[in-house]
Design a protein around this motif. Structure first.
Motif, mmCIF file in Angstrom:
data_model
loop_
_atom_site.group_PDB
_atom_site.id
_atom_site.type_symbol
_atom_site.label_atom_id
_atom_site.label_comp_id
_atom_site.label_asym_id
_atom_site.label_seq_id
_atom_site.Cartn_x
_atom_site.Cartn_y
_atom_site.Cartn_z
ATOM 1 N N SER A 120 70.855 -18.418 68.006
ATOM 2 C CA SER A 120 70.699 -17.087 68.602
ATOM 3 C C SER A 120 72.023 -16.337 68.774
ATOM 4 O O SER A 120 72.029 -15.122 68.930
ATOM 5 N N HIS A 121 73.152 -17.070 68.763
ATOM 6 C CA HIS A 121 74.432 -16.366 68.938
ATOM 7 C C HIS A 121 75.098 -15.965 67.621
ATOM 8 O O HIS A 121 76.280 -15.601 67.604
ATOM 9 N N THR A 122 74.323 -15.971 66.554
ATOM 10 C CA THR A 122 74.822 -15.501 65.257
ATOM 11 C C THR A 122 75.433 -14.090 65.354
ATOM 12 O O THR A 122 76.397 -13.782 64.639
ATOM 13 N N SER A 296 82.913 -22.776 74.562
ATOM 14 C CA SER A 296 81.689 -22.209 73.985
ATOM 15 C C SER A 296 81.999 -21.107 72.977
ATOM 16 O O SER A 296 83.125 -20.592 72.910
ATOM 17 N N CYS A 297 80.948 -20.721 72.243
ATOM 18 C CA CYS A 297 81.135 -19.695 71.219
ATOM 19 C C CYS A 297 81.440 -18.326 71.822
ATOM 20 O O CYS A 297 81.806 -17.404 71.108
ATOM 21 N N THR A 298 81.318 -18.190 73.133
ATOM 22 C CA THR A 298 81.594 -16.894 73.764
ATOM 23 C C THR A 298 83.077 -16.697 74.057
ATOM 24 O O THR A 298 83.609 -15.605 73.892
ATOM 25 N N ALA A 356 83.611 -28.265 69.922
ATOM 26 C CA ALA A 356 82.161 -28.310 69.689
ATOM 27 C C ALA A 356 81.483 -27.612 70.866
ATOM 28 O O ALA A 356 82.153 -27.174 71.805
ATOM 29 N N CYS A 357 80.151 -27.538 70.827
ATOM 30 C CA CYS A 357 79.413 -26.861 71.903
ATOM 31 C C CYS A 357 79.533 -27.628 73.222
ATOM 32 O O CYS A 357 79.675 -27.041 74.292
ATOM 33 N N GLY A 358 79.420 -28.957 73.148
ATOM 34 C CA GLY A 358 79.630 -29.809 74.322
ATOM 35 C C GLY A 358 78.820 -29.391 75.538
ATOM 36 O O GLY A 358 77.587 -29.248 75.462
ATOM 37 N N PRO A 359 79.497 -29.172 76.689
ATOM 38 C CA PRO A 359 78.775 -28.926 77.948
ATOM 39 C C PRO A 359 77.868 -27.697 77.900
ATOM 40 O O PRO A 359 76.921 -27.601 78.679
ATOM 41 N N CYS A 360 78.129 -26.765 76.990
ATOM 42 C CA CYS A 360 77.319 -25.546 76.933
ATOM 43 C C CYS A 360 75.869 -25.866 76.624
ATOM 44 O O CYS A 360 74.956 -25.175 77.068
ATOM 45 N N VAL A 361 75.650 -26.947 75.867
ATOM 46 C CA VAL A 361 74.272 -27.299 75.519
ATOM 47 C C VAL A 361 73.865 -28.608 76.215
ATOM 48 O O VAL A 361 72.947 -29.295 75.797
ATOM 49 N N PHE A 377 80.742 -19.752 79.519
ATOM 50 C CA PHE A 377 79.695 -19.786 78.496
ATOM 51 C C PHE A 377 78.814 -18.536 78.578
ATOM 52 O O PHE A 377 79.150 -17.566 79.260
ATOM 53 N N ASN A 378 77.649 -18.608 77.913
ATOM 54 C CA ASN A 378 76.780 -17.422 77.885
ATOM 55 C C ASN A 378 75.434 -17.629 78.579
ATOM 56 O O ASN A 378 74.686 -16.677 78.759
ATOM 57 N N ARG A 379 75.091 -18.874 78.915
ATOM 58 C CA ARG A 379 73.773 -19.101 79.533
ATOM 59 C C ARG A 379 73.922 -19.985 80.765
ATOM 60 O O ARG A 379 74.613 -20.998 80.704
HETATM 61 FE FE1 SF4 Z 1 77.239 -21.301 71.493
HETATM 62 FE FE2 SF4 Z 1 76.662 -22.938 73.441
HETATM 63 FE FE3 SF4 Z 1 74.778 -22.327 71.648
HETATM 64 FE FE4 SF4 Z 1 76.879 -23.849 70.993
HETATM 65 S S1 SF4 Z 1 75.271 -24.341 72.452
HETATM 66 S S2 SF4 Z 1 76.082 -22.143 69.810
HETATM 67 S S3 SF4 Z 1 78.513 -22.965 72.220
HETATM 68 S S4 SF4 Z 1 75.741 -20.951 73.110
#
Ligand code: SF4
Ligand code: MIC
Length: 643
Positions: A120-122, A296-298, A356-361, A377-379
């Motif tokens: 979803s964060h594409t 995170s990707c944010t 990596a995404c790690g704790p975000c997921v 992060f974003n969520r």
């Molecule tokens: Fe981005 Fe977190 Fe989703 Fe990984 S898990 S893609 S860091 S929002």
């Protein structure tokens, strides 16, 4: 007519439909991305299409979510993905190379192109002037095969940025402010286009923070123009030749407009448990903090982490706080290591995780019971961190680093002088962890499958009559994390639908899977914005496997609704949303003449067992979508040539 940037890129890629009227458009996709948690299904689906090779300009398979290897499952998935990439002509970004969106921005994203990603964060790549959309894996598989991507004709919301950010106020605060205005459903059906004089003050990674978190608005995507800043970034990435200017026409017309004066913004947080629960940091000052997670990707670009390092340099984090940092990419981590900033972070007490995404997921670093965790992060959905009663606040890297020092929520402006971080003239460039697709004569035929990789289940065609017990009545804003939770226990089962389906709704409705299996088939009832959040098609695929045939909600989030259709689940909405109150768990509903009724847009009645008065519902399906549902999902529809 003068065109918005969105319409310019859409027009250049339009395969069918019209931008000024109609329900649905189809666009050509130039690039795709997948990640490991959605990718295994995507490549199994691609395989089912029997095509020799991907037909896109560039497709990339990333490994960034399932990098904890507690058992054989994740490692098996990586091997499957690596061999599938080789077989089908896809770039493969190895575990440790970084988070898909960060690496894609650095190495692949191109202004003016389209990107479809199974995540979803594409839209992160919208920071590069790319039209980048998140979708379910099956839609991405179709795009890899050269097929069109269908989307509801989007409305364009223009956000005009004026002024310039004050010191200590960051890109994260811009998107938190937008979330405050629009909420987690304010972007549904919209593409958000940023423009105005404030845009040129923001670098590409800052823009990417904003477009990344546009996903939390429910928006189809967000996009910035491609300008001098874009050129600066691409030049520093050694990709100057990928630059092209792209911008809206001066007097373009938009469906909706909003203006934000960057100079008036202050540091903000999203309080538990929703990304739109926004308040100024000052209102939470003094709240004790047990964990700070930066990454995170944010928010884990080079400048983000350099600023954190500058804030922490020569100081030590509060003894109550555990500070974890997951750099967005190997490029970022290597640069921090080379210039000494990594040592500053370590000396301050940071725990460094892999890129990596790690704790975000929820892949490790779950906070302690009831802990307050401040994350970049974003969520911050309840339970996503791995600890159900943790209180997760979302904040900028500047605010998060300040909280790590003081041990409580603190306004970063109290730290005094703002550390300026120069934008690098060249990034560290080394693509050795990205395996380029072999040319067609060298591809392997052997795709390696471990025992965790189970065949893809197919949905059944839609019967004409359905008698369905209501198996769950859920509220508003149910996330795909509620439907199909992530975390280190469940994520390794992403390639094994029978096994993962045991966890459907297990956090919010324990025992759901057993109940659904006993009922053989059923219906889910929900309030507004059902299925917000991630693109995981497992949130449709696993319920389908458990016998869910219909979801009846007040409204749906975009990606999840598309996933339901792709897996043959009929999404229905109430004609009168208050009718939700008339229904409860355990009642049986009868839906009849479905084959005919899905051919027309008119509302139709559903009978409630033991009641005279029916409930009126509508399906809102396009002709193409209705054919897919009737056929029992997109794979069946394609196989049986009904489209
Ligand atoms: Fe981005 Fe977190 Fe989703 Fe990984 S898990 S893609 S860091 S929002
Ligand atoms: C997320 O942030 O929720 C994820 C994990 O990246 C998901 C994808 C997934 O569930 O695999 C997303 O955002 O689409």
């Amino acid at each position: 007519m003068r065109q918005s940037l969105t319409h310019k890129i859409l027009s250049a890629h339009l395969l069918s439909g019209r931008l000024d009227e109609g329900e649905e458009i189809a666009v050509r996709i130039d690039q795709t991305l997948t990640q490991d948690a959605t990718g295994t299904m995507t490549y199994l689906q691609f395989e089912a299409m029997n095509l020799p090779r991907v037909k896109t300009e560039c497709s990339v398979s990333y490994v960034d979510h399932n990098t904890l290897q507690n058992g054989f499952e994740n490692a098996d998935d990586h091997l499957f993905l690596q061999t599938a990439a080789e077989r089908y002509g896809v770039y493969y970004s190895r575990a440790g190379n970084g988070i898909c969106h960060q690496v894609h921005l650095e190495r692949f994203a191109k202004p003016g192109k389209t990107l479809l990603g199974a995540d979803s964060h594409t839209p992160t790549a919208g920071g590069m002037g790319m039209l980048a959309i998140g979708a379910g894996g099956l839609d991405v598989a179709v795009a890899m095969g050269g097929g069109a991507y269908y989307l509801p004709r989007p409305q364009v919301l223009r956000i005009t940025l004026t002024g310039e950010l004050a010191p200590w106020v960051s890109a994260k605060d811009i998107i938190l402010e937008v979330l405050r205005h629009l909420s987690v459903k304010g972007g549904v059906g919209k593409i958000i286009e940023y423009g105005g004089p404030g845009v040129k003050t923001l670098s590409v990674p800052q823009r990417a923070t904003i477009t990344n978190m546009g996903a939390e608005l429910g928006a189809t995507t967000s996009i910035f123009p491609s300008d001098e800043q874009t050129l600066t970034f691409l030049r520093a990435q050694g990709r100057e030749e990928d630059w092209k200017p792209w911008a809206a026409d001066e007097d373009a017309v938009y469906d909706q407009e909003l203006t934000l004066d960057l100079a008036t913004l202050v540091p903000l947080v999203a309080k538990p448990h929703s990304p739109d629960n926004i308040a100024p940091v000052v209102e939470s000052v003094g709240t004790l903090v047990q964990q700070v997670a930066i990454g995170s990707c944010t928010n884990s670009s080079y400048v983000d982490l350099m600023r954190v390092a500058a804030i922490l340099k020569g100081k030590h984090i509060h003894p109550r706080v555990s500070l974890v940092i997951s750099p967005g990419s190997r490029q970022v981590l290597t640069m921090l290591a080379a210039n000494g900033a990594l040592a500053d972070l370590l000396n301050a007490g940071a725990r460094i995780l892999e890129s990596a995404c790690g704790p975000c997921v929820g892949m490790g670093q779950a906070p302690s019971s009831g802990a307050v965790s401040v994350r970049t992060f974003n969520r911050n959905f309840a339970g996503r961190s791995g600890t159900n009663d943790a209180q997760v606040f979302l904040a900028s890297p500047e605010t998060a680093a300040t909280c790590a020092l003081t041990g409580s929520i603190t306004d970063p402006r109290t730290l005094g002088e703002f550390p300026q971080i120069p934008f690098p003239a060249t990034f560290w460039l080394d693509d050795s962890m990205i395996l380029a697709p072999a040319n067609s004569t060298q591809t392997t035929d052997v795709i390696v499958r471990g025992p965790n990789i189970q065949p893809l289940p197919l949905a059944k065609p839609l019967p004409d009559t359905l008698e369905l017990p209501i198996l769950l009545k859920a509220g508003d804003n149910i996330t795909t994390d509620d439907i199909m939770p992530a975390g280190s226990k469940v994520l390794p089962l992403r390639s094994n639908i029978p096994a993962i389906s045991e966890y459907v709704f297990y956090k919010i409705a324990p025992g759901f899977a057993a109940k659904a299996k006993a009922a053989k088939q059923g219906l889910i009832l929900a309030g507004q914005n059902y299925g917000q959040g991630s693109s995981r098609e497992h949130a449709a695929l696993a319920p389908m496997y458990l016998g869910i045939r219909v979801v009846l909600a007040q409204s749906f989030a975009r990606i999840h609704r598309a996933n339901l259709i792709n897996f043959g689940i009929l999404p229905l909405t109430f004609v009168n949303p208050e009718d939700l109150g008339r229904l409860s768990e355990g009642q049986t509903l009868t839906l009849s003449v479905l084959k005919e009724r899905t051919r027309h847009p008119e509302p139709f009645p559903i009978l409630i067992e033991g009641e005279q008065k029916p409930i009126w519902v509508q399906h809102d399906l396009t002709e193409r979508q209705a054919k897919i549902v009737r056929a029992g999902g997109l794979l069946n529809a394609t196989k049986n040539k009904v489209l």
